[in-house]
Design a protein around this motif. Structure first.
Motif, PDB file in Angstrom:
ATOM      1  N   ASP A   1      13.906   1.937 -17.533  1.00 15.76           N
ATOM      2  CA  ASP A   1      14.669   0.805 -18.098  1.00 15.76           C
ATOM      3  C   ASP A   1      14.927   1.027 -19.583  1.00 15.76           C
ATOM      4  N   VAL A   2      13.960   1.644 -20.275  1.00 14.76           N
ATOM      5  CA  VAL A   2      14.124   1.833 -21.722  1.00 14.76           C
ATOM      6  C   VAL A   2      15.133   2.942 -22.001  1.00 14.76           C
ATOM      7  N   PHE A   3      15.118   3.995 -21.167  1.00 16.54           N
ATOM      8  CA  PHE A   3      15.938   5.168 -21.516  1.00 16.54           C
ATOM      9  C   PHE A   3      17.372   5.091 -20.994  1.00 16.54           C
ATOM     10  N   VAL A   4      17.539   4.491 -19.819  1.00 18.69           N
ATOM     11  CA  VAL A   4      18.873   4.538 -19.184  1.00 18.69           C
ATOM     12  C   VAL A   4      20.012   4.083 -20.110  1.00 18.69           C
ATOM     13  N   PRO A   5      19.823   2.987 -20.906  1.00 25.91           N
ATOM     14  CA  PRO A   5      20.940   2.597 -21.790  1.00 25.91           C
ATOM     15  C   PRO A   5      21.390   3.718 -22.745  1.00 25.91           C
ATOM     16  N   LEU A   6      20.509   4.685 -23.008  1.00 27.68           N
ATOM     17  CA  LEU A   6      20.856   5.769 -23.946  1.00 27.68           C
ATOM     18  C   LEU A   6      21.365   7.017 -23.246  1.00 27.68           C
ATOM     19  N   ALA A   7      21.250   7.047 -21.908  1.00 28.01           N
ATOM     20  CA  ALA A   7      21.474   8.311 -21.186  1.00 28.01           C
ATOM     21  C   ALA A   7      22.850   8.907 -21.464  1.00 28.01           C
ATOM     22  N   ALA A   8      23.895   8.075 -21.356  1.00 23.56           N
ATOM     23  CA  ALA A   8      25.256   8.608 -21.516  1.00 23.56           C
ATOM     24  C   ALA A   8      25.446   9.171 -22.924  1.00 23.56           C
ATOM     25  N   GLU A   9      24.878   8.466 -23.905  1.00 22.78           N
ATOM     26  CA  GLU A   9      25.022   8.928 -25.296  1.00 22.78           C
ATOM     27  C   GLU A   9      24.322  10.279 -25.493  1.00 22.78           C
ATOM     28  N   CYS A  10      23.163  10.443 -24.831  1.00 25.95           N
ATOM     29  CA  CYS A  10      22.430  11.727 -24.937  1.00 25.95           C
ATOM     30  C   CYS A  10      23.269  12.882 -24.406  1.00 25.95           C
ATOM     31  N   ILE A  11      23.941  12.642 -23.275  1.00 28.78           N
ATOM     32  CA  ILE A  11      24.772  13.707 -22.694  1.00 28.78           C
ATOM     33  C   ILE A  11      25.885  14.073 -23.681  1.00 28.78           C
TER      34      ILE A  11
END
Length: 1090
Positions: free
Chosen positions: A554-564
């Protein structure tokens, strides 16, 4: 034309660029003239200037190499004559060298038999009474042989007789040098006929090398490669001379007046020998003399006013130089630890180490600590079980030594222990963490190199602490975040970023409060563009990958697209293999938490990774001489070939002559190897995580990864083979989700190719680490794909045979059933570990194929496993073998026909398991108890007659056992007996004894067995269960809602509690109200939930 050509060549040597450019244009023109070859010959033979003669020779060689087919037969014959004539009259060594290389290229086209004059010249010159002629003859022989070893095979015996004579020519070091190089070149091609001769040469070879060392240490160091080649290709040649070779290498490595490179070569030869022939070294009693000789090297103080390279504190903080004798001595002990039985090694090593550690001399202490550090990987079990507290005490004392050299070595040792001696080393958390945190408090004053070592120790130690890190988190994170924001030194920032990754591995969700500031810092680093930020960016990507896996979905998913996007932007703008490699790991990590974020970018991501696998970047061929002239010879070729209407494949045929024998060797930059390794790992994991969306990329990815299975570097082979297994699991997952015929076909095709490759690799791969990885991957494929693996009817037999080969030490990486007598009871820990990986496959086979098919193979394999249960075997062996027996029985519980097979095996297995229950080691007892429970469950009625004996064994144990995990397994074993045959157990005695031992404390997985059993008992003997309702409810209150307990078990438990509440309301309420408030609430919520 000769004068004109000589003039052009002369201009090429001028120090004036304009002149060189003009000469190059003229030369290209001259090359179009058919008379170029005779003209080059004339210059090569007739010019007065040696530099020009050499240039002409090199150009002629390039021309001959590419255009031999175009030279007319008459010209070829005259060329052969001219070259030999020029060679015999030449006086300059550099020109002779180039002429001999020209001969080598011509032999490649002509074969020795079609050039009798060459053979005659070689014969005469190498046997000449004139020392200079012999020297030149051996130079020619060396170049010709190095480039074409095979065509000369018929002459090998004759050559070896010649070498035997030349090696006694001790006053002619150059002749010795070329003779030994030629011997090295033919070694891979020798057959049994030559063996005897080669064996008889070894004593002369050692004497010759001693003389060569006096004359030219660089030549001697190169010539010593002959030992490595002999060991690698045909170790049996040197076995009779092992003691002499070791003595010679010890002499060289112990002589401080010799060059470092020569001493390093001698140490490397011995290390290689230990890796290949550790048993011979032990049998010949060479271990003690080797250690006596290398300890002074390991503990030597550097010259006054200097430091060892690893203690030099430069700004980068990674002062390492691996090519020095001290480093090689430590590496040798590391190799001993990996390849020798710990008992034998420690017997000789510990007295030497203790003497060093007791010394007042800091370099003696450092040597002792380095020795302990490098033993940790190969002898982990031995140290963990027999000497952990004493070595940790030594390290703790050394961490506060007054000398920084000693403190640094202690930090390195602690880092090694933390990496290899888990989980026991983490139990010393309370003693070690304060010491390590003490190092961090002086972060800004300390020298970077020393801080780097402190971080290495801290990271390795923290990474495995799990929730035990909690009390230290505030201090740790305050230090790290302050370093990220304030440190001037980029290296310190990089270390802090890396440490946050290690903290995240342990803390997982506990790190959430610190997540926003961490991410803020990492983003700042990752969007910077300057060159000096590169290594900090690489580390930031690594830590981001760890956070993706650990912080919580839950904490990481909001950032996932930005990381890619961050990753793709970096690789678009910066060409750096290390940076790319870390983006692959990041994509891989994100795929496990948010596969849908990766899907839109798969084309871009897989393209970059497949290019990395295809690329030859970073692989450098070392050519033997200046390649300036190649340019001159290249440009016009293709045009003229095409103009002459030559068939395309002829062009290819000529062009492909880029001769490997011109190449003195290949070197690959580590960064590019790491990139290939990480690309394979990432492709495998992404394919599995993403499933069906990866399908369009699966075939191209598989083909490219499959190409890497024979890559020269073992880490890349390991990663490629691992990824191939992941692709099988990915395809199986897709087929189970979308069960089309096409998907099934694709799976079977993949399994066919991959498993054949695995079986072949286990047998033939020389590196043990790769074989372990393949066995582990094969096990995971069998576990995932089960019966699909065995659709090919011969597959079961192939896999069983290869498991048997590992258990009987017949594979290449185990020495391939060679002539070394094997002392069965004692072996290196890693050799035992390899066998464990093979043994772990047997229960998986039992779970995947019908028992009657497995039975004949199991009959064959079981004795090999049971032979490791003897009390004289190591704890690791006993624990592994009894654990494997238990897992095989557990698999038979649900296998088709499993009950019959378990029944037939029960007479053989019961006594072994009962003996294991009485073992002194808790893990061995635990595995034996588990095995007995599984035997009762798998064999069913046939074993009921043994129930009284088994119950008596368990009853005795329950009275005496103190280890919590063993007690948990005793409870589970009793439950399995009840589940299997409730009427054969005296429930009135057994169930109360069982319930008082609940709840389970360590082996929480067994809650499933326990609650399934309690549910059955409530149906079978409700009155007995109601009598025990209070302790059962109390035990349940610990299990309900616990995150370590699976859903199915939770459901069984809740249904049981509801039945209690409905049918025995008052007793149930009384039991609940006697619990602490928190447990009451948890139980109440679970029971009332719909």
């Amino acid at each position: 034309m000769m004068e004109k050509l000589e003039q052009i060549l002369s201009q090429l040597t001028q120090p004036d660029n304009a002149v060189i450019q003009q000469a190059t244009v003229q030369l290209k023109q001259a090359f179009k003239d058919p008379a170029i070859i005779p003209a080059l010959c004339a210059v090569m033979s007739g010019s007065q200037n040696p530099q020009i003669r050499q240039s002409a020779t090199v150009m002629l060689r390039m021309r001959v190499k590419k255009h031999w087919k175009k030279i007319s037969p008459n010209d070829r014959e005259s060329l052969k004559a001219v070259v030999l004539q020029a060679f015999m009259q030449e006086t300059e060594h550099t020109v002779q060298h180039s002429l001999s290389q020209l001969c080598a290229v011509m032999v490649k086209h002509e074969t020795p038999d079609r050039w009798p004059a060459l053979l005659l010249l070689l014969n005469q010159s190498t046997k000449s009474t004139n020392p200079h002629d012999r020297q030149v003859g051996l130079l020619l022989l060396n170049k010709v042989m190095e480039s074409n070893p095979e065509p000369f095979q018929p002459h090998y015996c004759q050559l070896l007789q010649l070498f035997s004579t030349v090696l006694q020519d001790l006053n002619n070091p150059t002749a010795l040098y070329y003779c030994i190089l030629t011997l090295t070149a033919i070694t891979p091609y020798t057959g049994t006929d030559e063996m005897k001769l080669m064996r008889s040469i070894i004593p002369c070879l050692i004497v010759a090398l001693k003389h060569l060392i006096k004359a030219d240490q660089d030549h001697a160091s190169e010539a010593m490669e002959v030992f490595i080649e002999l060991m690698e290709i045909e170790v049996s040649i040197i076995v009779p001379h092992v003691a002499d070779i070791v003595r010679f290498c010890l002499e060289v490595s112990s002589d401080p007046t010799l060059s470092d490179s020569l001493r390093v070569k001698a140490l490397s030869c011995m290390t290689f020998l230990i890796k290949l022939k550790s048993k011979t070294v032990l049998k010949l009693k060479l271990l003690s003399p080797i250690l006596q000789a290398i300890f002074p090297i390991l503990t030597a103080a550097p010259p006054p006013g200097e430091h060892d390279p690893e203690d030099v504190d430069d700004d980068s903080g990674d002062g390492t130089d691996n090519d020095n004798p001290k480093h090689c001595a430590a590496q040798m002990i590391d190799t001993m630890a990996l390849h020798m039985p710990p008992e034998k090694l420690f017997h000789h090593l510990i007295p030497l180490t203790q003497t060093c550690l007791a010394s007042e001399n800091p370099y003696q202490k450092k040597g002792g600590l380095m020795c302990l550090a490098v033993l940790a990987e190969g002898c982990a079990d031995h140290i963990r079980t027999k000497m952990l507290s004493s070595v940790l005490q030594t390290v703790c004392q050394s961490l506060s030594d007054s000398n920084q050299v000693v403190r640094s070595a202690a930090l390195f040792a602690l880092g090694q222990f933390s990496e290899h001696l888990q989980p026991e080393v983490s139990k010393y958390c309370a003693e070690l963490m304060p010491l390590l945190l003490g190092y961090l408090s002086s972060l800004n004053e300390a020298k970077v190199g020393h801080v780097t070592k402190a971080f290495y120790a801290l990271e390795n130690f923290m990474e495995n602490l799990g929730a035990d890190i909690e009390p230290y988190l505030p201090t740790l994170m305050e230090t790290m975040l302050s370093a990220l924001n304030n440190a001037d030194n980029l290296k310190i920032k990089e270390l802090a970023v890396s440490a946050i990754g290690a903290i995240a591995n342990a803390a997982k969700g506990l790190l959430v409060p610190y997540f926003p500031p961490i991410i803020e810092s990492l983003k700042g680093f990752l969007t910077a563009t300057t060159e000096e930020m590169r290594s900090l960016q690489t580390q930031s990507l690594d830590t981001l990958s760890v956070l993706a896996r650990t912080i919580g979905k839950d904490v990481f998913v909001p950032l996932a697209a930005e990381c890619i996007r961050l990753g793709l932007n970096l690789t678009d703008t910066i060409d750096d293999p290390d940076l790319r490699r870390c983006t692959y790991s990041l994509y891989s990590a994100v795929s496990t938490v948010s596969p849908e974020c990766l899907t839109p970018h798969l084309t871009a991501i897989t393209t970059v990774m497949l290019l990395a696998l295809k690329s030859n970047e970073g692989i450098t061929a070392h050519l033997e001489e200046d390649k300036t002239f190649v340019l001159l010879d290249d440009d016009d070729d293709d045009d003229s070939d095409i103009n002459e209407g030559k068939a395309a494949d002829d062009v290819l045929d000529d062009e492909s002559e880029t001769d490997v024998h011109d190449v003195a060797g290949f070197s690959v930059e580590n960064a590019y190897i790491d990139e290939k390794e990480d690309a394979c790992d990432a492709l495998g994991e992404i394919a599995y995580s993403i499933g069906a969306a990866f399908q369009p990329f699966l075939e191209s990815s598989f083909q490219q990864v499959y190409e890497m299975r024979d890559f020269p570097h073992e880490d890349v082979r390991r990663a490629a083979l691992g990824a191939m297994g992941q692709f099988c699991r990915a395809q199986h997952k897709v087929w189970t989700e979308i069960p089309t015929e096409a998907n099934h076909e694709a799976l079977l095709k993949l399994l066919e190719v991959v498993l054949a490759c695995f079986v072949k690799t286990v047998r033939a791969e020389p590196e043990r680490q790769v074989v372990m990885a393949v066995l582990e991957t094969m096990n995971s494929v069998i576990k995932s794909c089960k019966e699909e693996v065995f659709k090919n009817p011969s597959r079961l037999e192939e896999i069983c045979c290869v498991i048997r080969d590992v258990l009987t030490k017949k594979t290449a990486c185990q020495g391939g059933g060679n002539d070394e007598a094997d002392d069965e009871e004692q072996q290196a820990e890693y050799d035992a570990m390899l066998q464990e990986f093979a043994g772990e496959g047997i229960p998986l086979l039992a779970a995947s194929v019908p028992a009657d098919k497995l039975a004949p193979f199991l009959n064959d394999l079981l004795p090999l496993i049971m032979s490791k249960t003897k009390s004289s075997c190591t704890v690791a062996d006993r624990s592994f073998s009894l654990g494997t027996i238990g897992e095989i029985l557990q698999a038979l519980v649900s296998a088709s026909g499993g009950r019959g097979l378990a029944g037939r095996l029960s007479n053989r297995l019961l006594p072994v398991l009962v003996a294991g229950v009485r073992d002194t080691d808790a893990e061995v007892r635990n595995n034996s108890v588990f095995g007995l429970g599984c035997l009762a469950q798998a064999a069913g009625p046939i074993i009921v007659s043994d129930y009284p004996m088994m119950l008596s064994v368990f009853s005795n144990m329950l009275g005496k056992e103190s280890d919590r995990r063993v007690i948990d397994n005793l409870c589970a074993a009793l439950c399995r007996m009840i589940l299997s045959n409730v009427d054969a157990v005296p429930l009135e005695q057994v169930v109360p004894a069982l319930v008082t031992r609940l709840p389970l404390k360590e082996d929480l997985e067994e809650n499933k067995t326990v609650f399934t059993c309690l549910a059955l008992l409530y149906k079978h003997s409700p009155d007995l269960v109601v009598k025990l309702l209070k302790p059962i409810v109390a035990a349940s209150s610990h299990v309900v809602g616990a995150k370590d307990v699976d859903k199915e078990t939770q459901n069984t438990l809740v249904i049981l509690m509801r039945e209690f509440a409905q049918n025995h309301g008052a007793d149930f309420q009384a039991a609940v109200s006697s619990l602490p408030a928190e447990q009451q609430a948890r139980l109440g919520a679970a029971v009332s939930a719909s």
